[in-house]
Design a protein around this motif. Structure first.
Motif, PDB file in Angstrom:
ATOM      1  N   LEU A  24       0.792  -1.179  -0.130  1.00 49.43           N
ATOM      2  CA  LEU A  24       0.139   0.052  -0.024  1.00 49.43           C
ATOM      3  C   LEU A  24       0.850   1.236   0.177  1.00 49.43           C
ATOM      4  CD1 LEU A  24      -2.550  -1.237   2.759  1.00 49.43           C
ATOM      5  CD2 LEU A  24      -2.872  -0.907  -0.045  1.00 49.43           C
ATOM      6  N   ILE A  25       2.230   1.234   0.525  1.00 50.81           N
ATOM      7  CA  ILE A  25       2.765   2.350   0.611  1.00 50.81           C
ATOM      8  C   ILE A  25       3.082   2.855  -0.706  1.00 50.81           C
ATOM      9  CG2 ILE A  25       5.115   1.649   0.584  1.00 50.81           C
ATOM     10  CD1 ILE A  25       5.725   3.003   3.216  1.00 50.81           C
ATOM     11  N   ALA A  26       2.976   2.129  -1.852  1.00 45.76           N
ATOM     12  CA  ALA A  26       3.112   2.763  -3.192  1.00 45.76           C
ATOM     13  C   ALA A  26       2.358   3.838  -3.515  1.00 45.76           C
ATOM     14  CB  ALA A  26       2.994   1.631  -4.380  1.00 45.76           C
ATOM     15  N   SER A  27       1.050   3.748  -2.752  1.00 43.61           N
ATOM     16  CA  SER A  27       0.039   4.965  -3.175  1.00 43.61           C
ATOM     17  C   SER A  27       0.826   6.303  -2.197  1.00 43.61           C
ATOM     18  CB  SER A  27      -1.158   4.482  -2.409  1.00 43.61           C
ATOM     19  OG  SER A  27      -1.133   4.367  -0.991  1.00 43.61           O
ATOM     20  N   ALA A  28       1.515   6.173  -1.608  1.00 47.45           N
ATOM     21  CA  ALA A  28       2.070   7.459  -0.858  1.00 47.45           C
ATOM     22  C   ALA A  28       3.202   7.883  -1.744  1.00 47.45           C
ATOM     23  CB  ALA A  28       2.897   6.927   0.456  1.00 47.45           C
ATOM     24  N   SER A  29       3.945   7.036  -2.511  1.00 49.22           N
ATOM     25  CA  SER A  29       5.087   7.476  -3.390  1.00 49.22           C
ATOM     26  C   SER A  29       4.177   8.145  -4.416  1.00 49.22           C
ATOM     27  CB  SER A  29       5.801   6.149  -3.903  1.00 49.22           C
ATOM     28  OG  SER A  29       6.569   5.740  -2.860  1.00 49.22           O
ATOM     29  N   LEU A  30       3.295   7.596  -5.132  1.00 50.15           N
ATOM     30  CA  LEU A  30       2.685   7.920  -6.240  1.00 50.15           C
ATOM     31  C   LEU A  30       2.083   9.393  -5.957  1.00 50.15           C
ATOM     32  CD1 LEU A  30       1.293   4.775  -7.767  1.00 50.15           C
ATOM     33  CD2 LEU A  30       3.257   6.247  -8.844  1.00 50.15           C
ATOM     34  N   ALA A  31       1.365   9.349  -4.858  1.00 45.22           N
ATOM     35  CA  ALA A  31       0.611  10.639  -4.517  1.00 45.22           C
ATOM     36  C   ALA A  31       1.505  11.727  -4.156  1.00 45.22           C
ATOM     37  CB  ALA A  31      -0.203  10.297  -3.150  1.00 45.22           C
ATOM     38  N   SER A  32       2.856  11.510  -3.593  1.00 42.09           N
ATOM     39  CA  SER A  32       3.642  12.489  -3.277  1.00 42.09           C
ATOM     40  C   SER A  32       4.449  13.149  -4.707  1.00 42.09           C
ATOM     41  CB  SER A  32       4.891  12.018  -2.480  1.00 42.09           C
ATOM     42  OG  SER A  32       4.318  11.531  -1.114  1.00 42.09           O
ATOM     43  N   GLN A  33       4.692  12.153  -5.599  1.00 43.84           N
ATOM     44  CA  GLN A  33       4.986  12.710  -6.797  1.00 43.84           C
ATOM     45  C   GLN A  33       4.051  13.308  -7.587  1.00 43.84           C
ATOM     46  OE1 GLN A  33       6.387   9.152  -9.003  1.00 43.84           O
ATOM     47  NE2 GLN A  33       7.803   8.658  -7.140  1.00 43.84           N
ATOM     48  N   ALA A  34       2.748  12.992  -7.540  1.00 41.53           N
ATOM     49  CA  ALA A  34       1.650  13.736  -8.370  1.00 41.53           C
ATOM     50  C   ALA A  34       1.711  15.257  -7.548  1.00 41.53           C
ATOM     51  CB  ALA A  34       0.487  12.945  -8.308  1.00 41.53           C
ATOM     52  N   ARG A  35       1.781  15.190  -6.234  1.00 47.18           N
ATOM     53  CA  ARG A  35       1.390  16.544  -5.375  1.00 47.18           C
ATOM     54  C   ARG A  35       2.792  17.510  -5.882  1.00 47.18           C
ATOM     55  NH1 ARG A  35       0.542  20.531  -3.891  1.00 47.18           N
ATOM     56  NH2 ARG A  35       0.280  21.416  -1.890  1.00 47.18           N
ATOM     57  N   GLY A  36       3.929  17.049  -6.095  1.00 46.38           N
ATOM     58  CA  GLY A  36       5.137  17.701  -6.490  1.00 46.38           C
ATOM     59  C   GLY A  36       4.915  18.196  -7.671  1.00 46.38           C
ATOM     60  N   ALA A  37       4.246  17.541  -8.790  1.00 43.41           N
ATOM     61  CA  ALA A  37       3.862  17.936 -10.132  1.00 43.41           C
ATOM     62  C   ALA A  37       2.685  18.587 -10.122  1.00 43.41           C
ATOM     63  CB  ALA A  37       3.982  16.670 -11.010  1.00 43.41           C
ATOM     64  N   ARG A  38       2.011  19.077  -8.892  1.00 46.28           N
ATOM     65  CA  ARG A  38       0.813  19.720  -9.037  1.00 46.28           C
ATOM     66  C   ARG A  38      -0.205  18.943 -10.076  1.00 46.28           C
ATOM     67  NH1 ARG A  38       0.786  23.890  -6.135  1.00 46.28           N
ATOM     68  NH2 ARG A  38      -0.781  24.906  -7.167  1.00 46.28           N
TER      69      ARG A  38
END
Length: 473
Positions: free
Chosen positions: A83-97
């Motif tokens: 499930l922690i993969a969702s944290a990595s993907l969400a953080s990357q998406a947040r960084g890219a706005r």
């Protein structure tokens, strides 16, 4: 639909803070890590409370509780890794706005969580049979089995809580999770007492009472975090529950692709501790009981670098998503520095005051606890030695997860923990005759190998210029 967030962009120029880049990164990471550490301490406090409440029942019950929790925790940890993969993907998406990317990652994180519940529940329900296959004492296993069948009911709620936790952390709002976990730890104290020992008309359930208390806590934590996400203005803007049953197979597969190696990596590390616990059971019940105490102390100390690692994953992921190569480098090395400082302090405490620490769990002069007390003190001295390398490996592996780099860390983990670590534990314990202390020495060797390998992996990515290629968000 693009959403305008109310919090500052994680890609905001560091010059705005009026500080040098490294000092800025240190401040940002500490600010993010502190509530994550507090939340982790709240989480581990529930386990510590279980040990403290079970200990008066005697060494056999303590050993049974330790075995049951070991099996449950390893299964739960594997699912957390996926499930922690969702944290990595969400953080990357947040960084890219890319706010739609955040929503997709969290929503499909729930889908993956639902997928994980049935196999995890089956493994726990028949966990007693699994323990017997490893050669454990049938009397100890008989005491452990009711715990495993009670803790099954916590799984859907704890997995759901994890997904929402990753969501709020990706938005740099970890205080929300911290409050819930600390409150859960406080409530767990009276619940444990009532259900384990019985009071106020509630029957004494023994070890199983600790599992029922944990299950009730997870139900409450999940319900509370759902309410927060639905009521908070910033969280509501992402609409994570809207069209919940609409499939998004691309993101679902992406979470599995990134998360499955993470889950296996976590099991490789935690499984090493679990396998060493099984070795303790083969050595003797007193050694297993002493191991249960020492591992609790080491686990509490580990929550600090673990919180720093979680902050590093978010910071690295946000910088990676923003295409900020220098920011990725600073976040990774700052995590290593902060983890080193905190684990160094923990090592000093364990080395110079092991008797005082073990005395919180056991009475040194007791005819029952005395032999276990001596063993636990010796184990804790070895634990002090591996604190530094344990902090280094979690800082580096978390930074690599922020880059969605999970395949090579898996290879490093398997080789370090199972070939080097477990091999050394067995050799030290049996052929060399060091018994329980030898098992703990093997743990230290395995963690050191992982720290070296993961650090080299991060350095290699830096040298090859692979810190500025964000994954699709």
């Amino acid at each position: 639909m693009t959403v305008a967030a109310s919090t500052p962009s994680p890609a905001a120029p560091e010059r705005a803070a009026g500080l040098g880049p490294w000092l800025f990164e240190a401040r940002a990471m500490v600010k993010l890590a502190l509530p994550l550490i507090a939340g982790q301490l709240g989480l581990i406090a529930m386990s510590v409370t279980d040990v403290l409440m079970i200990a008066p029942l005697g060494p056999t019950h303590l050993a049974a509780g330790s075995l049951a929790f070991m099996l449950y925790f390893n299964i739960w940890l594997f699912c957390l890794g996926v499930l922690i993969a969702s944290a990595s993907l969400a953080s990357q998406a947040r960084g890219a706005r890319n706010f739609k990317g955040v929503r997709r990652s969290i929503r499909q994180g729930f889908w993956v969580a639902i997928t994980l519940v049935p196999p995890a529940a089956l493994a726990l329900w028949f966990g007693g049979d699994l323990l017997l296959l490893t050669g454990q004492d049938p009397k100890v296993v008989a005491l452990a089995e009711p715990y495993l069948r009670a803790i099954v009911w916590s799984l859907p709620f704890s997995f759901g809580f994890l997904v929402l936790r990753f969501f709020v952390s990706a938005l740099s709002r970890p205080n929300t999770v911290m409050i819930g976990l600390i409150a859960g730890a406080v409530v767990n104290v009276p619940l444990d007492y009532l259900l384990i020992h019985g009071a106020l008309g509630v029957p004494a359930l023994g070890i199983a009472g600790a599992a029922w208390a944990t299950s009730l806590i997870w139900v409450g934590l999940f319900a509370w975090l759902v309410a927060v996400v639905l009521r908070d203005r910033e969280f509501r803007r992402y609409h994570v529950f809207v069209r919940f049953w609409r499939p998004d197979w691309q993101r679902y597969r992406e979470i599995w692709r990134i998360g499955l190696p993470v889950g296996v990596t976590l099991i490789a590390e935690s499984g090493l501790f679990g396998a060493c616990q099984l070795l303790m059971g083969l050595i003797g019940t007193l050694e297993l009981a002493a191991h249960a105490v020492a591992i609790q102390v080491a686990s509490v100390a580990f929550m600090v670098p673990l919180g720093i690692g979680q902050a590093a994953q978010v910071r690295v992921g946000q910088r990676f998503g923003a295409g900020d190569r220098a920011g990725v480098r600073r976040a990774g090395w700052m995590a290593m520095l902060l983890a080193g400082v905190t684990t160094g302090a923990a090592a000093l405490v364990m080395w110079f005051a092991p008797e005082a620490i073990v005395g919180l769990f056991l009475e040194s002069g007791s005819p029952i606890d005395g032999p276990v007390f001596v063993l636990a003190v010796n184990f804790l001295l070895v634990a002090a030695v591996f604190q530094l390398v344990d902090g280094a490996q979690v800082a580096m592996v978390s930074s690599l997860r922020g880059l969605s780099d999970t395949a090579w860390p898996l290879v490093i983990a398997v080789l370090s923990y199972w070939v080097v670590g477990f091999g050394a534990a067995w050799v030290f314990a049996f052929p060399l005759g060091l018994d329980g202390v030898g098992v703990w020495m093997g743990l230290a060797v395995g963690l050191a190998a992982a720290a070296v390998g993961l650090t080299l992996r991060f350095v290699l990515r830096e040298r090859l210029g692979l810190l500025d290629r964000p994954a699709a968000a």
